[in-house]
Design a protein around this motif. Structure first.
Motif, PDB file in Angstrom:
ATOM      1  N   ASN A  84       0.814  -1.228   0.000  1.00 30.35           N
ATOM      2  CA  ASN A  84       0.000   0.000   0.000  1.00 30.35           C
ATOM      3  C   ASN A  84       0.843   1.271   0.000  1.00 30.35           C
ATOM      4  N   LYS A  85       2.146   1.148  -0.085  1.00 26.36           N
ATOM      5  CA  LYS A  85       3.036   2.317  -0.062  1.00 26.36           C
ATOM      6  C   LYS A  85       2.650   3.383  -1.091  1.00 26.36           C
ATOM      7  N   PRO A  86       2.230   2.978  -2.323  1.00 20.43           N
ATOM      8  CA  PRO A  86       1.893   4.023  -3.298  1.00 20.43           C
ATOM      9  C   PRO A  86       0.797   4.964  -2.811  1.00 20.43           C
ATOM     10  N   ALA A  87      -0.120   4.496  -2.000  1.00 25.06           N
ATOM     11  CA  ALA A  87      -1.231   5.330  -1.547  1.00 25.06           C
ATOM     12  C   ALA A  87      -0.877   6.177  -0.331  1.00 25.06           C
ATOM     13  N   GLU A  88       0.212   5.863   0.332  1.00 27.96           N
ATOM     14  CA  GLU A  88       0.526   6.546   1.589  1.00 27.96           C
ATOM     15  C   GLU A  88       0.907   8.010   1.414  1.00 27.96           C
ATOM     16  N   TYR A  89       1.526   8.354   0.300  1.00 26.33           N
ATOM     17  CA  TYR A  89       1.962   9.743   0.128  1.00 26.33           C
ATOM     18  C   TYR A  89       0.832  10.656  -0.357  1.00 26.33           C
ATOM     19  N   LEU A  90      -0.232  10.095  -0.924  1.00 25.11           N
ATOM     20  CA  LEU A  90      -1.269  10.933  -1.532  1.00 25.11           C
ATOM     21  C   LEU A  90      -1.962  11.902  -0.573  1.00 25.11           C
ATOM     22  N   PRO A  91      -2.424  11.469   0.606  1.00 22.69           N
ATOM     23  CA  PRO A  91      -3.101  12.444   1.473  1.00 22.69           C
ATOM     24  C   PRO A  91      -2.216  13.637   1.841  1.00 22.69           C
ATOM     25  N   ARG A  92      -0.961  13.371   2.178  1.00 27.10           N
ATOM     26  CA  ARG A  92      -0.044  14.448   2.532  1.00 27.10           C
ATOM     27  C   ARG A  92       0.225  15.336   1.325  1.00 27.10           C
ATOM     28  N   MET A  93       0.467  14.718   0.163  1.00 27.70           N
ATOM     29  CA  MET A  93       0.755  15.489  -1.039  1.00 27.70           C
ATOM     30  C   MET A  93      -0.437  16.374  -1.429  1.00 27.70           C
ATOM     31  N   LEU A  94      -1.644  15.834  -1.337  1.00 25.01           N
ATOM     32  CA  LEU A  94      -2.825  16.628  -1.689  1.00 25.01           C
ATOM     33  C   LEU A  94      -3.031  17.793  -0.730  1.00 25.01           C
ATOM     34  N   LYS A  95      -2.750  17.584   0.548  1.00 23.63           N
ATOM     35  CA  LYS A  95      -2.848  18.691   1.509  1.00 23.63           C
ATOM     36  C   LYS A  95      -1.815  19.765   1.182  1.00 23.63           C
ATOM     37  N   GLU A  96      -0.580  19.352   0.882  1.00 16.27           N
ATOM     38  CA  GLU A  96       0.466  20.317   0.532  1.00 16.27           C
ATOM     39  C   GLU A  96       0.119  21.065  -0.756  1.00 16.27           C
ATOM     40  N   LEU A  97      -0.441  20.362  -1.735  1.00 13.67           N
ATOM     41  CA  LEU A  97      -0.848  21.011  -2.980  1.00 13.67           C
ATOM     42  C   LEU A  97      -1.957  22.024  -2.717  1.00 13.67           C
ATOM     43  N   THR A  98      -2.951  21.620  -1.964  1.00 16.13           N
ATOM     44  CA  THR A  98      -4.050  22.527  -1.624  1.00 16.13           C
ATOM     45  C   THR A  98      -3.525  23.763  -0.899  1.00 16.13           C
ATOM     46  N   ASP A  99      -2.646  23.557   0.076  1.00 10.92           N
ATOM     47  CA  ASP A  99      -2.083  24.682   0.827  1.00 10.92           C
ATOM     48  C   ASP A  99      -1.291  25.617  -0.084  1.00 10.92           C
ATOM     49  N   ALA A 100      -0.501  25.048  -1.014  1.00 13.62           N
ATOM     50  CA  ALA A 100       0.304  25.874  -1.919  1.00 13.62           C
ATOM     51  C   ALA A 100      -0.585  26.709  -2.841  1.00 13.62           C
ATOM     52  N   ILE A 101      -1.625  26.083  -3.385  1.00 14.12           N
ATOM     53  CA  ILE A 101      -2.534  26.828  -4.278  1.00 14.12           C
ATOM     54  C   ILE A 101      -3.244  27.923  -3.507  1.00 14.12           C
ATOM     55  N   LYS A 102      -3.736  27.596  -2.316  1.00 12.50           N
ATOM     56  CA  LYS A 102      -4.455  28.607  -1.526  1.00 12.50           C
ATOM     57  C   LYS A 102      -3.542  29.767  -1.148  1.00 12.50           C
ATOM     58  N   ALA A 103      -2.295  29.467  -0.805  1.00  9.80           N
ATOM     59  CA  ALA A 103      -1.367  30.520  -0.389  1.00  9.80           C
ATOM     60  C   ALA A 103      -0.909  31.391  -1.554  1.00  9.80           C
ATOM     61  N   GLU A 104      -0.708  30.790  -2.727  1.00 14.96           N
ATOM     62  CA  GLU A 104      -0.082  31.512  -3.831  1.00 14.96           C
ATOM     63  C   GLU A 104      -1.046  32.008  -4.908  1.00 14.96           C
ATOM     64  N   VAL A 105      -2.195  31.355  -5.061  1.00 13.53           N
ATOM     65  CA  VAL A 105      -3.074  31.681  -6.191  1.00 13.53           C
ATOM     66  C   VAL A 105      -4.379  32.337  -5.740  1.00 13.53           C
ATOM     67  N   GLU A 106      -4.918  31.874  -4.624  1.00 18.08           N
ATOM     68  CA  GLU A 106      -6.201  32.436  -4.196  1.00 18.08           C
ATOM     69  C   GLU A 106      -6.093  33.927  -3.884  1.00 18.08           C
ATOM     70  N   VAL A 107      -7.166  34.637  -4.236  1.00 19.64           N
ATOM     71  CA  VAL A 107      -7.313  36.045  -3.903  1.00 19.64           C
ATOM     72  C   VAL A 107      -8.681  36.162  -3.236  1.00 19.64           C
ATOM     73  N   PRO A 108      -8.731  36.607  -1.974  1.00 21.33           N
ATOM     74  CA  PRO A 108     -10.022  36.664  -1.271  1.00 21.33           C
ATOM     75  C   PRO A 108     -11.107  37.367  -2.085  1.00 21.33           C
ATOM     76  N   ASN A 109     -12.239  36.692  -2.173  1.00 23.93           N
ATOM     77  CA  ASN A 109     -13.425  37.197  -2.853  1.00 23.93           C
ATOM     78  C   ASN A 109     -13.224  37.388  -4.366  1.00 23.93           C
ATOM     79  N   GLN A 110     -12.119  36.864  -4.917  1.00 22.27           N
ATOM     80  CA  GLN A 110     -11.869  36.973  -6.356  1.00 22.27           C
ATOM     81  C   GLN A 110     -11.602  35.614  -7.008  1.00 22.27           C
ATOM     82  N   ILE A 111     -10.696  34.831  -6.407  1.00 25.01           N
ATOM     83  CA  ILE A 111     -10.321  33.512  -6.938  1.00 25.01           C
ATOM     84  C   ILE A 111     -10.244  32.552  -5.766  1.00 25.01           C
ATOM     85  N   GLU A 112     -10.977  31.447  -5.872  1.00 25.76           N
ATOM     86  CA  GLU A 112     -10.943  30.426  -4.826  1.00 25.76           C
ATOM     87  C   GLU A 112     -10.800  29.047  -5.449  1.00 25.76           C
TER      88      GLU A 112
END
Length: 151
Positions: A84-112
């Protein structure tokens, strides 16, 4: 309409970003892809496809390429790891991806960020073909086929 849905397909090997309001023009059976959706007040039209306004689009492309470059080895290793090793990194990677997009791309009330979908071929489990007699026989047949000694 004042609010738009903008969608992108991003390959998980190199972080290539393509606009994708639908998946009909993509062969998603081979590589693993992210299908990432934003809601936004401002869009640019490029070849009749909506994309984030140019500055935000470029920022998103940069975030995705950087994210994928820093995780390239981890993603590749996930496809070849056993159990099951291939699946173990996905939750962490998806959280890091979400955090990176929210921090760098989102603009409050403009882009979410609206959602991230996994599409294509994502390996979640790999059997160890060498661990059993049947697995070893199968592995030998596959290798013989690849080598051209068995058809």
């Amino acid at each position: 309409m004042g609010i738009h849905l903008v969608s992108y397909v991003v390959d998980s090997w190199e972080g290539n970003v393509k606009m994708a309001s639908s998946l009909s023009s993509f062969d998603t059976n081979e590589l693993p892809f992210f299908w990432i959706h934003f809601i936004t007040r401002s869009v640019d039209l490029v070849n009749d496809e909506r994309q984030l306004a140019e500055q935000n689009h470029q920022k998103f492309v940069q975030v995705m390429r950087q994210f994928m470059v820093t995780r390239e080895k981890e993603i590749e290793a996930g496809f070849y790891s056993k159990g099951n090793k291939p699946a173990e990194y996905l939750p962490r990677m998806l959280k890091e991806l979400t955090d990176a997009i929210k921090a760098e791309v989102e603009v409050p009330n403009q882009i979410e960020l609206d959602s991230i979908d996994l599409i294509g071929m994502w390996t979640l489990f790999n059997a160890d073909e060498k661990a059993t007699k049947l697995g070893r026989e199968y592995n030998a047949e596959v290798n013989a086929y690849i080598d051209g000694t068995k058809f």
